[in-house]
Write an enzyme that holds these catalytic residues in place. Structure first.
Site, PDB file in Angstrom:
ATOM      1  N   ILE A   1      26.275 -90.536 -74.801  1.00  7.61           N
ATOM      2  CA  ILE A   1      25.670 -90.241 -76.097  1.00  7.61           C
ATOM      3  C   ILE A   1      26.588 -89.345 -76.931  1.00  7.61           C
ATOM      4  O   ILE A   1      26.793 -89.571 -78.125  1.00  7.61           O
ATOM      5  CB  ILE A   1      24.280 -89.583 -75.890  1.00  7.61           C
TER       6      ILE A   1
ATOM      7  N   ASN B   1      24.701 -81.203 -76.531  1.00  4.59           N
ATOM      8  CA  ASN B   1      24.259 -82.466 -75.932  1.00  4.59           C
ATOM      9  C   ASN B   1      24.496 -82.543 -74.424  1.00  4.59           C
ATOM     10  O   ASN B   1      23.889 -83.376 -73.749  1.00  4.59           O
ATOM     11  CB  ASN B   1      25.005 -83.602 -76.663  1.00  4.59           C
TER      12      ASN B   1
ATOM     13  N   SER C   1      14.856 -84.956 -75.051  1.00  2.00           N
ATOM     14  CA  SER C   1      14.624 -86.239 -74.375  1.00  2.00           C
ATOM     15  C   SER C   1      13.172 -86.630 -74.574  1.00  2.00           C
ATOM     16  O   SER C   1      12.315 -85.768 -74.798  1.00  2.00           O
ATOM     17  CB  SER C   1      14.878 -86.094 -72.868  1.00  2.00           C
TER      18      SER C   1
ATOM     19  N   TYR D   1      14.004 -81.717 -64.817  1.00  2.00           N
ATOM     20  CA  TYR D   1      14.546 -82.330 -66.037  1.00  2.00           C
ATOM     21  C   TYR D   1      13.503 -82.269 -67.154  1.00  2.00           C
ATOM     22  O   TYR D   1      13.799 -81.853 -68.279  1.00  2.00           O
ATOM     23  CB  TYR D   1      14.935 -83.791 -65.752  1.00  2.00           C
TER      24      TYR D   1
ATOM     25  N   LYS E   1      13.882 -80.128 -70.719  1.00  2.00           N
ATOM     26  CA  LYS E   1      13.930 -80.776 -72.031  1.00  2.00           C
ATOM     27  C   LYS E   1      12.776 -80.309 -72.926  1.00  2.00           C
ATOM     28  O   LYS E   1      12.942 -80.191 -74.148  1.00  2.00           O
ATOM     29  CB  LYS E   1      13.929 -82.298 -71.869  1.00  2.00           C
TER      30      LYS E   1
ATOM     31  N   ILE F   1      18.613 -94.533 -72.332  1.00  2.00           N
ATOM     32  CA  ILE F   1      19.818 -95.015 -73.015  1.00  2.00           C
ATOM     33  C   ILE F   1      20.822 -95.445 -71.943  1.00  2.00           C
ATOM     34  O   ILE F   1      21.031 -94.718 -70.956  1.00  2.00           O
ATOM     35  CB  ILE F   1      20.446 -93.889 -73.886  1.00  2.00           C
TER      36      ILE F   1
ATOM     37  N   THR G   1      23.751 -95.268 -70.454  1.00  3.56           N
ATOM     38  CA  THR G   1      25.002 -94.506 -70.308  1.00  3.56           C
ATOM     39  C   THR G   1      25.285 -94.339 -68.820  1.00  3.56           C
ATOM     40  O   THR G   1      24.458 -94.683 -67.971  1.00  3.56           O
ATOM     41  CB  THR G   1      24.892 -93.104 -70.932  1.00  3.56           C
TER      42      THR G   1
HETATM   43  P1  NAD Z   1      26.473 -88.707 -69.429  1.00  2.00           P
HETATM   44  O1  NAD Z   1      26.321 -88.288 -68.017  1.00  2.00           O
HETATM   45  O2  NAD Z   1      26.999 -90.065 -69.740  1.00  2.00           O
HETATM   46  O3  NAD Z   1      27.381 -87.640 -70.218  1.00  2.00           O
HETATM   47  C1  NAD Z   1      27.165 -86.273 -70.080  1.00  2.00           C
HETATM   48  C2  NAD Z   1      28.466 -85.525 -70.336  1.00  2.00           C
HETATM   49  O4  NAD Z   1      28.177 -84.121 -70.226  1.00  2.00           O
HETATM   50  C3  NAD Z   1      29.563 -85.835 -69.316  1.00  2.00           C
HETATM   51  O5  NAD Z   1      30.778 -86.115 -69.988  1.00  2.00           O
HETATM   52  C4  NAD Z   1      29.660 -84.546 -68.484  1.00  2.00           C
HETATM   53  O6  NAD Z   1      30.979 -84.291 -68.004  1.00  2.00           O
HETATM   54  C5  NAD Z   1      29.205 -83.499 -69.489  1.00  2.00           C
HETATM   55  N1  NAD Z   1      28.686 -82.292 -68.846  1.00  2.00           N
HETATM   56  C6  NAD Z   1      27.808 -82.201 -67.809  1.00  2.00           C
HETATM   57  N2  NAD Z   1      27.592 -80.924 -67.472  1.00  2.00           N
HETATM   58  C7  NAD Z   1      28.331 -80.169 -68.324  1.00  2.00           C
HETATM   59  C8  NAD Z   1      28.520 -78.778 -68.477  1.00  2.00           C
HETATM   60  N3  NAD Z   1      27.922 -77.889 -67.680  1.00  2.00           N
HETATM   61  N4  NAD Z   1      29.348 -78.332 -69.459  1.00  2.00           N
HETATM   62  C9  NAD Z   1      29.993 -79.219 -70.269  1.00  2.00           C
HETATM   63  N5  NAD Z   1      29.850 -80.576 -70.159  1.00  2.00           N
HETATM   64  C10 NAD Z   1      29.033 -81.028 -69.203  1.00  2.00           C
HETATM   65  O7  NAD Z   1      25.017 -88.488 -70.070  1.00  2.00           O
HETATM   66  P2  NAD Z   1      24.329 -89.059 -71.403  1.00  2.00           P
HETATM   67  O8  NAD Z   1      23.378 -90.126 -71.001  1.00  2.00           O
HETATM   68  O9  NAD Z   1      25.326 -89.316 -72.466  1.00  2.00           O
HETATM   69  O10 NAD Z   1      23.437 -87.792 -71.757  1.00  2.00           O
HETATM   70  C11 NAD Z   1      23.763 -86.873 -72.771  1.00  2.00           C
HETATM   71  C12 NAD Z   1      22.527 -86.042 -73.052  1.00  2.00           C
HETATM   72  O11 NAD Z   1      21.462 -86.908 -73.429  1.00  2.00           O
HETATM   73  C13 NAD Z   1      22.011 -85.237 -71.861  1.00  2.00           C
HETATM   74  O12 NAD Z   1      21.534 -83.982 -72.319  1.00  2.00           O
HETATM   75  C14 NAD Z   1      20.865 -86.083 -71.347  1.00  2.00           C
HETATM   76  O13 NAD Z   1      19.906 -85.328 -70.656  1.00  2.00           O
HETATM   77  C15 NAD Z   1      20.320 -86.624 -72.642  1.00  2.00           C
HETATM   78  N6  NAD Z   1      19.516 -87.825 -72.536  1.00  2.00           N
HETATM   79  C16 NAD Z   1      20.017 -88.941 -71.941  1.00  2.00           C
HETATM   80  C17 NAD Z   1      19.211 -90.065 -71.840  1.00  2.00           C
HETATM   81  C18 NAD Z   1      19.681 -91.339 -71.192  1.00  2.00           C
HETATM   82  O14 NAD Z   1      18.835 -92.185 -70.890  1.00  2.00           O
HETATM   83  N7  NAD Z   1      20.967 -91.514 -70.964  1.00  2.00           N
HETATM   84  C19 NAD Z   1      17.911 -90.047 -72.372  1.00  2.00           C
HETATM   85  C20 NAD Z   1      17.448 -88.879 -72.972  1.00  2.00           C
HETATM   86  C21 NAD Z   1      18.266 -87.769 -73.052  1.00  2.00           C
END
Ligand code: NAD
Length: 258
Positions: free
Chosen positions: A23, A96, A148, A163, A167, A196, A198
């Site tokens: 994201i 994020n 989220s 989680y 959130k 999403i 990812t």
């Molecule tokens: P992802 O795992 O693809 O990417 C997350 C990124 O955050 C990675 O590059 C990771 O290295 C980095 N990261 C993790 N811990 C870290 C830290 N302590 N300091 C700095 N960087 C750090 O995840 P995503 O799906 O892109 O999720 C991004 C955000 O969106 C998150 O907060 C997640 O909870 C939220 N989210 C995701 C979804 C989904 O379905 N994918 C849905 C709702 C919310």
């Protein structure tokens, strides 16, 4: 100037935590496409560098990579200082970075609980307050937090109380900062994505098999794409959303409607 031109971010500077992939990579791309210079902030500096180079080549904007762990106050402070020094200011940011941990509540360890709260909630607190402190003194700004749909509902079948609680905390933190800073030029909003597609889901062995179950539960019947979060974040970062603060935007393809 028409509305599309006024939504552009030309001349603005911002950063995205967790921007190396998923994201965050998508919203960083969107900010740069809209004209902003952007820092990709991530623990994974190699991936962040690749992403920064890719976005810079595609958009012609200045895009830099910075390594920081959002749970470490000194690293977040150094990161904000570097953004200001290298990009020449800070107008918006997207807090994020986040992780998912799935464990039944009765089996969840304190270490697991603390890890998820540290990254997903304390990391947003540190990012928002350190960026906010700069923005309060330097003409204001816009902060976007990734919450989220799990802040609003309890996902099934996977157990994820930490989680969900983290959130929900992000949304109330967002509203609290928005109210404190409402007359000081700093806006704070959150997005609440549904599922999403990812790496967070696609490369998690315990989550990937659940996708078909989630699709059955979802009226739209599919996962969202990170690209489907781009325009809301450009809107929130820019100057057409100046009356929008303390709001949470659910982008879930109807998942939480019933
Ligand atoms: P992802 O795992 O693809 O990417 C997350 C990124 O955050 C990675 O590059 C990771 O290295 C980095 N990261 C993790 N811990 C870290 C830290 N302590 N300091 C700095 N960087 C750090 O995840 P995503 O799906 O892109 O999720 C991004 C955000 O969106 C998150 O907060 C997640 O909870 C939220 N989210 C995701 C979804 C989904 O379905 N994918 C849905 C709702 C919310």
């Amino acid at each position: 100037m028409g509305i599309v031109e006024r939504m552009r971010l030309d001349g603005k500077k911002g950063f995205v935590t967790g921007g190396a992939r998923g994201i965050g990579k998508c919203t960083a791309t969107a900010f740069a496409e809209a004209g902003a210079d952007v820092a990709i902030v991530d623990m994974d500096i190699e991936e962040a560098k690749k992403t920064a180079a890719e976005i810079a080549a595609a958009t012609g904007r200045k895009v830099i990579a910075i390594q920081a762990d959002v749970t470490k106050e000194a690293e977040v402070q150094a990161m904000v200082d570097q953004v200001v020094a290298e990009l020449g200011g800070l107008d918006f940011c997207h807090a994020n970075a986040g992780i998912a941990i799935n464990a039944p509540a009765e089996e969840m360890t304190l270490a697991q609980w603390q890890k998820i709260i540290d990254i997903n909630l304390t990391g947003v607190f540190l990012t928002d307050t350190i960026a906010g402190r700069y923005m309060l003194k330097n003409g204001g700004g816009s902060i976007i937090n990734t919450a989220s749909m799990s802040a609003h509902i309890v996902n099934v079948p996977q157990p994820q109380c930490g989680y969900n609680a983290s959130k929900a905390g992000v949304i109330q933190l967002t509203k609290s900062l928005a109210v404190e800073w409402a007359q000081k030029g700093v806006r704070v909003n959150s997005i609440s994505p549904g599922y999403i597609g990812t790496e967070l889901i696609l490369s998690a062995p315990q989550l990937k098999p659940l996708i078909s179950k989630w699709n059955e539960l979802s009226p739209i019947g599919r996962l969202g794409k990170p690209e489907e979060l781009m325009s809301i974040c450009v809107y929130l970062a820019g100057d057409t959303s100046t009356f929008t603060s303390g709001s949470d935007f659910i982008v879930d393809g109807t998942f939480t409607c019933f």
